[in-house]
Scaffold this motif. Structure first.
Motif, PDB file in Angstrom:
ATOM      1  N   LYS A 658     -11.545   9.063  52.400  1.00  0.00           N
ATOM      2  CA  LYS A 658     -12.098   9.081  51.050  1.00  0.00           C
ATOM      3  C   LYS A 658     -11.243   9.961  50.152  1.00  0.00           C
ATOM      4  O   LYS A 658     -10.685  10.974  50.604  1.00  0.00           O
ATOM      5  CB  LYS A 658     -13.533   9.615  51.074  1.00  0.00           C
ATOM      6  N   PRO A 659     -11.147   9.618  48.868  1.00  0.00           N
ATOM      7  CA  PRO A 659     -10.297  10.403  47.957  1.00  0.00           C
ATOM      8  C   PRO A 659     -10.740  11.859  47.915  1.00  0.00           C
ATOM      9  O   PRO A 659     -11.915  12.180  48.033  1.00  0.00           O
ATOM     10  CB  PRO A 659     -10.503   9.711  46.609  1.00  0.00           C
ATOM     11  N   TYR A 660      -9.759  12.694  47.675  1.00  0.00           N
ATOM     12  CA  TYR A 660     -10.011  14.137  47.544  1.00  0.00           C
ATOM     13  C   TYR A 660     -10.783  14.414  46.256  1.00  0.00           C
ATOM     14  O   TYR A 660     -10.448  13.867  45.201  1.00  0.00           O
ATOM     15  CB  TYR A 660      -8.670  14.880  47.533  1.00  0.00           C
ATOM     16  N   ARG A 661     -11.835  15.197  46.367  1.00  0.00           N
ATOM     17  CA  ARG A 661     -12.653  15.530  45.196  1.00  0.00           C
ATOM     18  C   ARG A 661     -12.538  17.014  44.922  1.00  0.00           C
ATOM     19  O   ARG A 661     -13.000  17.835  45.704  1.00  0.00           O
ATOM     20  CB  ARG A 661     -14.115  15.154  45.433  1.00  0.00           C
ATOM     21  N   ALA A 662     -11.871  17.334  43.816  1.00  0.00           N
ATOM     22  CA  ALA A 662     -11.694  18.746  43.472  1.00  0.00           C
ATOM     23  C   ALA A 662     -13.019  19.330  42.992  1.00  0.00           C
ATOM     24  O   ALA A 662     -13.799  18.665  42.306  1.00  0.00           O
ATOM     25  CB  ALA A 662     -10.633  18.897  42.391  1.00  0.00           C
ATOM     26  N   MET A 663     -13.262  20.551  43.362  1.00  0.00           N
ATOM     27  CA  MET A 663     -14.480  21.223  42.902  1.00  0.00           C
ATOM     28  C   MET A 663     -14.334  21.608  41.442  1.00  0.00           C
ATOM     29  O   MET A 663     -13.255  21.977  40.975  1.00  0.00           O
ATOM     30  CB  MET A 663     -14.745  22.480  43.741  1.00  0.00           C
ATOM     31  N   LYS A 664     -15.407  21.458  40.698  1.00  0.00           N
ATOM     32  CA  LYS A 664     -15.394  21.837  39.294  1.00  0.00           C
ATOM     33  C   LYS A 664     -15.406  23.355  39.159  1.00  0.00           C
ATOM     34  O   LYS A 664     -16.047  24.055  39.935  1.00  0.00           O
ATOM     35  CB  LYS A 664     -16.609  21.255  38.579  1.00  0.00           C
ATOM     36  N   SER A 665     -14.683  23.814  38.115  1.00  0.00           N
ATOM     37  CA  SER A 665     -14.724  25.246  37.837  1.00  0.00           C
ATOM     38  C   SER A 665     -16.038  25.604  37.162  1.00  0.00           C
ATOM     39  O   SER A 665     -16.738  24.743  36.623  1.00  0.00           O
ATOM     40  CB  SER A 665     -13.552  25.646  36.924  1.00  0.00           C
ATOM     41  N   ARG A 666     -16.344  26.880  37.193  1.00  0.00           N
ATOM     42  CA  ARG A 666     -17.576  27.341  36.563  1.00  0.00           C
ATOM     43  C   ARG A 666     -17.568  27.041  35.066  1.00  0.00           C
ATOM     44  O   ARG A 666     -18.575  26.630  34.488  1.00  0.00           O
ATOM     45  CB  ARG A 666     -17.729  28.859  36.784  1.00  0.00           C
ATOM     46  N   HIS A 667     -16.411  27.202  34.412  1.00  0.00           N
ATOM     47  CA  HIS A 667     -16.329  26.930  32.972  1.00  0.00           C
ATOM     48  C   HIS A 667     -16.533  25.451  32.689  1.00  0.00           C
ATOM     49  O   HIS A 667     -17.154  25.075  31.689  1.00  0.00           O
ATOM     50  CB  HIS A 667     -14.972  27.396  32.437  1.00  0.00           C
ATOM     51  N   GLN A 668     -16.015  24.586  33.581  1.00  0.00           N
ATOM     52  CA  GLN A 668     -16.186  23.153  33.364  1.00  0.00           C
ATOM     53  C   GLN A 668     -17.652  22.757  33.490  1.00  0.00           C
ATOM     54  O   GLN A 668     -18.165  21.961  32.700  1.00  0.00           O
ATOM     55  CB  GLN A 668     -15.340  22.368  34.373  1.00  0.00           C
ATOM     56  N   VAL A 669     -18.341  23.311  34.489  1.00  0.00           N
ATOM     57  CA  VAL A 669     -19.766  23.010  34.669  1.00  0.00           C
ATOM     58  C   VAL A 669     -20.560  23.441  33.446  1.00  0.00           C
ATOM     59  O   VAL A 669     -21.409  22.707  32.927  1.00  0.00           O
ATOM     60  CB  VAL A 669     -20.305  23.697  35.939  1.00  0.00           C
ATOM     61  N   ILE A 670     -20.273  24.654  32.937  1.00  0.00           N
ATOM     62  CA  ILE A 670     -20.991  25.158  31.761  1.00  0.00           C
ATOM     63  C   ILE A 670     -20.727  24.265  30.553  1.00  0.00           C
ATOM     64  O   ILE A 670     -21.636  23.926  29.788  1.00  0.00           O
ATOM     65  CB  ILE A 670     -20.578  26.608  31.460  1.00  0.00           C
ATOM     66  N   ARG A 671     -19.455  23.878  30.375  1.00  0.00           N
ATOM     67  CA  ARG A 671     -19.116  23.034  29.240  1.00  0.00           C
ATOM     68  C   ARG A 671     -19.809  21.675  29.318  1.00  0.00           C
ATOM     69  O   ARG A 671     -20.343  21.164  28.322  1.00  0.00           O
ATOM     70  CB  ARG A 671     -17.593  22.846  29.157  1.00  0.00           C
TER      71      ARG A 671
END
Length: 776
Positions: A658-671
């Motif tokens: 399965k494709p690699y899924r990068a974890m979201k940064s904290r700033h990205q989640v907040i945005r």
């Protein structure tokens, strides 16, 4: 705690025996008024006012009857109330041959004159009816009247308040205010109608205890909160019932620090069941206790009169009924319970050496600066008194006395200021014997020669402090000194580092380490804090320990791999590790068998391009490598495994992952959360407006919508988008889009692209365009 009964030391002629009278202290005199007794050989209500001078506590003086110069005064009566308000006696109600009164008389103890108060009220219902067997209590300069018996079987349960206005002012007021009766509105469920009860005040509350009505006797207790005028019925403040039904008793609150004390004495529990008991309730704990009574108590009785002399901390009692009228005068010393007008709470510190001279701070309430402040350290019959120093209203300091003559004991500490009395609160201080170095012990791995000690590694042991009586210390504060030095010519260069932890229970934890291998000496001593300073070795000191090198150096055969910057070493099995990355040399394998350690390079064909920054681990004897970059810096996302096979090995690339899924940064989640909230608000604001055809706007969430008015023609119904499996692009497919400038977070790092929604096989879900339904 105990109290002491004794007949009052008297001179002068005491009043005639009686019951149903009152006894009230104002300044240095106690005033006895009214009652019922024998007059001219027949039972009659009495109207005399007798005075007992309390100036000399060693010999009280009955001074006889006081006659008012103006000839005025209340009529003879019994079972009335007489209450001290300022320097006045206020008499209310009472009984004389079945005639009950509700008049108010005031006696000025300075002018020696009687006068009747004319009291008004807004409503006749606010005036208490004629009654006897009631109670009247002074609260904040006002008179609170509760209960009583009005005749014809009528028991009372109302509370009436007499406001004196300016009637008791010593100087003529500029504006005269007449005294008034009122009947406050009370909340909660209060006492049932009753008489022969008792009432007293303690801070912010009015307490009612016992009494009876025409049918039964009561043992309940009720507290009225004066701030809210509410009878307390629930929670922790609800009072507990008294231990028995009781009536015709005496109930009085006496100021004490830190909490008032309520006393209940004499009375009856039934016909001819008379009492001469003493019970005490501490208003802080709300617990009743029966203190030990010293001396021969008076005969059991009811309907007597009691009052309190704050100067001597004694309750005075006169007369009563015990199947005959009584005319005796008694005093009950309650000073061991009441104490002086100050109190102690604790001593800091509460432990000290037996030789004394340690400064302690005594914390308490209502201390005052005085010439004479004494602090007593007492145990049993042994006591030592030292001077105290006033700091403020809550602190007094002193130096502890020497107790070596008596030994290491626990003592009580009390304070006496200007001979106003010793405090009664129990406050302890513990003496300990001096620590004796010769009795102190050390034990543990840090001084055990059999311990395989390693240099550079902290090693512990314990010190057990003991006193001169060879008893274990139960507190801390001892000053032990530990030094660790090498046993060779260069001892200073090989000194160890030491840290001590005082467990405050007689044990001291010691942790030390040494800088190199060799033999070391551990000196443990006790500083007796004397002058000049002397460190006395404890029992068994000095101790010696041998320290070894903690590292094991193994001979390794084979060609060692070249030095590299980005290599990683990974365990593949219990006797094999692999080094990979940061070099073009491939995989180097180190075998750690019992026959020796050996390096070997696994030469293989088809190895991937050398990498760095990769992630790698060992699973089932295989080396698993993911991602990273080539030595030239090109990133990759391959997942590969390497399996060692003797001196060689084989690489394998894992497909279908399965494709690699990068974890979201904290700033990205907040945005993203912020953007979603803004979209929801926007959709809610536009709710009710139909979107233009082909705009494909996502409808606002249902819970944010305001239902629009129903249209004449139903709008087309949109179908939910259906998730379908994405098709892989052809090999020759190309994306000729110009690269966009990457979005950065607030730390300046590139923000990863949003993750696509995936199906259960890991493929992205592409929403299917819904087919529009035909217009109706």
């Amino acid at each position: 705690m105990s109290v002491t009964w004794e007949p009052a030391p008297l001179k002068g002629t005491p009043p005639e025996p009686r019951s149903g009278h009152t006894f009230t202290v104002v300044a240095q005199k106690a005033y006895l008024f009214g009652g019922v007794g024998r007059k001219d050989g027949t039972a009659a209500a009495l109207g005399d006012l007798q005075v007992l001078d309390l100036t000399n506590s060693e010999l009280l003086n009955w001074q006889g009857e006081v006659n008012s110069p103006n000839g005025l005064g209340p009529s003879p009566r019994s079972r009335h109330t007489c209450t001290a308000v300022k320097h006045f006696l206020v008499v209310f109600g009472g009984l004389n041959r079945r005639l009950r009164a509700n008049d108010v008389w005031v006696f000025d103890t300075k002018q020696k004159t009687w006068r009747e108060l004319v009291v008004t009220a807004k409503d006749t219902e606010h005036i208490p009816s004629p009654r006897a067997h009631h109670t009247a209590t002074e609260v904040g300069g006002k008179l609170f009247v509760f209960g009583g018996y009005g005749g014809h079987g009528k028991s009372c349960d109302g509370l009436f308040v007499l406001d004196f206005g300016t009637a008791l002012d010593e100087k003529p007021p500029h504006h005269e205010i007449a005294p008034t009766w009122s009947k406050p509105v009370l909340k909660g469920k209060g006492p049932s109608p009753r008489f022969d009860h008792s009432t007293t005040w303690f801070p912010n509350k009015l307490a009612v205890l016992g009494g009876r009505d025409n049918m039964t006797m009561h043992g309940d207790v009720h507290h009225l909160c004066l701030a809210t005028m509410t009878w307390l019925e629930e929670g922790k403040e609800k009072p507990k019932n008294y231990q028995t039904e009781i009536a015709n008793h005496k109930f009085m609150g006496i100021e004490s620090v830190p909490h008032h004390k309520l006393f209940c004495l004499t009375g009856k529990t039934g016909p001819n069941e008379l009492l001469n008991h003493v019970d005490v309730m501490d208003c802080g704990s709300a617990v009743w206790t029966t203190p030990h009574a010293n001396g021969e108590p008076p005969v059991a009785r009811e309907d007597c009169a009691v009052t309190y002399d704050p100067k001597t901390c004694k309750i005075l009692m006169f007369g009563g009924w015990a199947n005959r009228w009584l005319g005796d005068t008694w005093q009950l010393n309650v000073s061991p319970i009441i104490g002086p007008p100050y109190a102690v709470f604790n001593v800091d510190p509460d432990i000290g050496p037996v030789f004394g001279e340690s400064e302690v701070t005594i914390h308490g309430l209502q201390f005052k600066n005085a010439e004479k402040i004494e602090v007593c350290f007492k145990t049993g019959k042994t006591e030592v008194v030292v001077p105290g120093t006033f700091v403020d209203e809550k602190k007094i300091t002193c130096l502890t006395p020497n107790f070596e003559e008596f030994g290491a004991l626990e003592v009580e500490v009390r304070i006496n200021i200007n001979n106003e009395g010793w405090t009664v609160n129990k406050m302890g201080f513990r003496y300990f014997a001096n620590t004796a170095a010769k009795n102190c012990l050390a034990f543990g791995p840090g001084i055990n020669p059999l311990t395989p000690a390693k240099y550079g590694v902290e090693i512990p042991f314990l010190i057990l402090a003991k006193d001169t009586c060879n008893a274990k210390r139960t507190s801390g504060g001892d000053d032990f000194v530990v030094e660790v030095t090498g046993v060779d010519d260069d001892a200073k260069a090989r000194a160890g580092t030491v840290r001590l932890v005082d467990a405050d229970n007689g044990l001291h934890e010691v942790y030390y380490s040494v800088p190199s291998s060799g033999r070391y000496r551990i000196d443990v001593g006790y500083d007796d804090l004397g002058e000049p300073r002397e460190i006395i070795p404890i029992r068994g000191s000095p101790f010696f320990m041998d320290f070894e090198d903690p590292w094991t150096y193994t001979r390794v055969s084979g060609a060692a791999p070249v030095k590299r910057k980005f290599g990683q070493i990974t365990s593949l099995a219990h006797n094999k590790v692999a080094l990979y990355g940061g070099s073009e040399d491939g995989v180097s394998v180190l075998s750690t068998g019992v026959d020796g350690w050996a390096w070997a390079t696994a030469g293989v064909d088809g190895a991937p391009e050398p990498a760095k920054y990769q992630g790698q681990t060992g699973i089932g004897g295989k080396l698993v490598v993911f991602g990273g970059a080539t030595l030239a810096g090109k990133e990759n996302d391959d997942l590969k495994t390497f399996e060692v096979q003797g001196a060689t090995g084989s690489w394998k690339t894992i497909q279908g992952v399965k494709p690699y899924r990068a974890m979201k940064s904290r700033h990205q989640v907040i945005r993203e959360e912020k953007e979603a909230a803004e979209e929801a608000e926007k959709a809610a604001a536009e709710a009710g407006e139909a979107p233009e055809e082909g705009e494909g706007e996502t409808p606002a969430p249902a819970e944010a919508e305001t239902p629009p008015a129903a249209p004449e023609t139903p709008p087309p119904v949109e179908k939910e988008p259906v998730a379908v499996e994405a098709k892989a692009p052809k090999d020759d497919a190309r994306m000729d889009l110009a690269p966009a400038e990457p979005e950065l977070d607030e730390d300046g790092n590139p923000v990863p692209p949003p993750e696509p929604e995936l199906d259960e096989d890991g493929n992205p879900i592409v929403p299917e365009e819904p087919e529009p339904e035909p217009e109706p």
